[in-house]
Design an enzyme around this catalytic site. Structure first.
Site, PDB file in Angstrom:
ATOM      1  N   LYS A  78       0.848  -1.200   0.000  1.00  0.00           N
ATOM      2  CA  LYS A  78       0.000   0.000   0.000  1.00  0.00           C
ATOM      3  C   LYS A  78       0.884   1.249   0.000  1.00  0.00           C
ATOM      4  O   LYS A  78       1.901   1.289   0.687  1.00  0.00           O
ATOM      5  CB  LYS A  78      -0.908  -0.028   1.235  1.00  0.00           C
ATOM      6  N   SER A 153      -9.785   1.788   2.874  1.00  0.00           N
ATOM      7  CA  SER A 153      -8.920   2.564   2.020  1.00  0.00           C
ATOM      8  C   SER A 153      -7.901   1.731   1.239  1.00  0.00           C
ATOM      9  O   SER A 153      -7.349   2.231   0.260  1.00  0.00           O
ATOM     10  CB  SER A 153      -8.171   3.616   2.843  1.00  0.00           C
ATOM     11  N   SER A 177      -9.872  -0.594   6.993  1.00  0.00           N
ATOM     12  CA  SER A 177      -9.297  -0.409   5.662  1.00  0.00           C
ATOM     13  C   SER A 177      -8.611  -1.619   5.050  1.00  0.00           C
ATOM     14  O   SER A 177      -8.298  -1.599   3.863  1.00  0.00           O
ATOM     15  CB  SER A 177      -8.307   0.752   5.679  1.00  0.00           C
TER      16      SER A 177
HETATM   17  N1  GLN Z   1     -13.212   3.936   6.442  1.00  0.00           N
HETATM   18  C1  GLN Z   1     -12.534   4.343   7.634  1.00  0.00           C
HETATM   19  C2  GLN Z   1     -12.149   5.806   7.530  1.00  0.00           C
HETATM   20  O1  GLN Z   1     -12.408   6.398   6.536  1.00  0.00           O
HETATM   21  C3  GLN Z   1     -11.351   3.459   7.895  1.00  0.00           C
HETATM   22  C4  GLN Z   1     -10.125   3.882   7.205  1.00  0.00           C
HETATM   23  C5  GLN Z   1      -8.934   3.038   7.566  1.00  0.00           C
HETATM   24  O2  GLN Z   1      -9.056   1.988   8.184  1.00  0.00           O
HETATM   25  N2  GLN Z   1      -7.755   3.549   7.213  1.00  0.00           N
HETATM   26  O3  GLN Z   1     -11.611   6.356   8.447  1.00  0.00           O
END
Ligand code: GLN
Length: 488
Positions: A78, A153, A177
């Site tokens: 990532k 994400s 994410s």
């Molecule tokens: N969807 C969550 C957010 O927008 C989780 C994001 C993540 O785990 N980095 O914060």
């Protein structure tokens, strides 16, 4: 893809047996990336030459019986994990030209184990999002349906593994994410216990929640990657001293005596009927493999979304203060003779950050401000403790909590992005594990009528990744979901 070797373990074993070379397999994946990623946008950067050089070096130096557990095996990272000499952007304009002088610990451990990095995967900017639409470099498409989101994400990592552009990838998980995109793309995603994996070299979003973890096709592959990246790191004071078990050993346990808990009340509202159906079917499979399933309550889990979005944004507002145009890449072009430092900061940050990142910095700054601190930040911390206690109480009577990973299957790109609150609500089943610091895994649990993947999630006791992997593996053995391949 190579007919006989698709998983990390299969590829590793085929290279070790001399059936294929690392160069062969890496070239094959790189060709597929070149052919397919134009339509997926899963990669921000493909490290083509460097990968082939390293694969060739592995092939030249490999000797029989080399014990490195990922020798010659391709992998993706990532783009919020630092890679030395390779751009690391967190999918943000503000870091567009940032080339780190060091590797994240998780990356250097993979490479020390022999893995070959093929590239950096697209994601929501700084990990903020559930759809990958918050990337400065355009959204990732879901390989099962190109009009759909892959989730976020870590959408690039999930899409790349699902489309067989790479056999495994690293993601990061602050509120879901890793697990949510894994579910939406039909792959395995594991968020380790807070402290299990070093976050040195991870571009911080919310430091009390962030964890690095694997996305893979199979549970065994997730166990293998975790085994390699986990463990204490002197460069990250939040890593736990606990020894890392051999997760890949004795993975094929049977589930007799294993107790699973379903938080039924939490599952009552707002779930897509096809997700409910797939979840009930999964519960039956767990029962048929010998597990007992009972009802549990997580009375404060209903507050997990507001608690998470207060704490995560508060931490983000502090973490992202470092991107000021002084030290890192992007700086607004202003006339230095007539501008103040303050104006340079303002302009740099307005140009460099996307809309969602700005929204969160403002929300978090507000929650931390004098006069509101007690009402928001402090209150959220207190409820966070209650959420952890709910889990601890549940673990008196069950070994793992089981629930859907996402309340909906992959949604259409553009559908939710205009309404941040709707997007936040998608995280209802994932954020509580981060708030409580607990390990959680999402495994493929079938498909909807429209052939969109569904995931089922297990949350375990702190440092019981081994137990979770065994339960997940027993489930996986009873279905062949992971073998289904998107038609791309
Ligand atoms: N969807 C969550 C957010 O927008 C989780 C994001 C993540 O785990 N980095 O914060």
């Amino acid at each position: 893809m190579t007919a006989t070797a698709q998983t990390l373990v299969e590829i590793r074993d085929a290279i070790a047996a001399g059936e294929i070379t690392s160069t062969n397999i890496c070239s094959e994946y790189l060709e597929r990336i070149a052919a397919v990623d134009g339509s997926l946008n899963a990669f921000n950067n493909v490290t083509h030459e460097q990968a082939l050089e390293r694969a060739a070096a592995v092939d030249r130096s490999r000797t029989a019986g080399d014990p490195r557990p990922l020798l010659g095996v391709p992998i993706a990272i990532k783009d919020n994990l630092c890679t030395r000499g390779v751009p690391t952007t967190a999918s943000s304009r503000i870091l567009e030209n940032f080339v780190p002088p060091y590797d994240a610990t998780a990356v250097s451990r993979l490479e020390a184990a022999g893995a070959i990095v093929l590239g950096k995967t697209n994601c929501d900017e700084f990990g903020m999002g559930s759809s990958n639409e918050n990337s400065a470099f355009g959204p990732v498409k879901n390989p099962w349906n190109l009009t759909r989101s892959p989730g976020g994400s870590s959408g690039g990592s999930a899409a790349a593994v699902s489309a067989r552009l790479v056999p495994g990838a690293l993601g990061s998980d602050t509120g879901g994410s890793i697990r949510q995109p894994a579910a939406l793309c039909g792959v395995v995603g594991l968020k380790p216990t807070y402290g299990r994996v070093s976050r040195y070299g991870l571009l911080a979003f919310a430091s009390s929640l962030d964890q690095v973890g694997p996305l893979t096709l199979t549970v065994r592959d997730a166990a293998l990657l975790l085994e390699v990246i986990a463990g204490p790191d002197p460069r990250d004071a939040t890593t736990a001293p606990q020894q890392v078990p051999r997760y890949t050993e004795n993975l094929d346990a049977d589930l007799r005596g294993v107790r699973l808990g379903v938080p039924s009340a939490l599952l009552d509202s707002g779930i897509d009927p096809e997700i409910s159906q797939a979840f009930s079917a999964a519960v039956e499979v767990f029962q048929s493999t010998g597990a007992t399933v009972s009802d549990i309550t997580l009375p404060h889990a209903q507050y997990a979304i507001p608690v998470y979005y207060l704490l995560a944004t508060a931490e983000a507002s502090s973490n992202l203060a470092r991107y000021d145009g002084v030290r890192y890449t992007h700086r607004a072009e202003l006339d230095p003779t007539s501008t103040t430092l303050r104006a340079m900061y303002d302009q740099t940050r307005s140009e460099g950050f996307g809309e969602e990142v700005k929204r969160r910095i403002m929300l978090g700054t507000y929650a931390l401000s004098a006069g509101y601190y007690d009402a928001y930040y402090l209150k959220a911390q207190q409820v966070r403790t209650l959420i952890l206690r709910d889990y601890e109480q549940a673990f008196d009577s069950v070994d793992a909590v089981i629930m859907p990973t996402s309340p909906v299957p992959a949604f259409t790109l553009g559908e939710k992005i205009k309404d941040p609150l709707q997007m936040y609500l998608l995280d209802i089943f994932t954020v509580s594990a981060n708030l409580a610091g607990l390990p959680a895994i999402s495994v493929p649990a079938g498909f909807t009528q429209e052939r969109l993947p569904v995931g089922v999630q297990l949350v375990g006791r702190a440092f019981d990744e081994g137990g979770l992997l065994k339960i997940a593996r027993a489930y996986e053995r009873n279905n062949g979901w992971w073998k289904e391949t998107p038609n791309i």
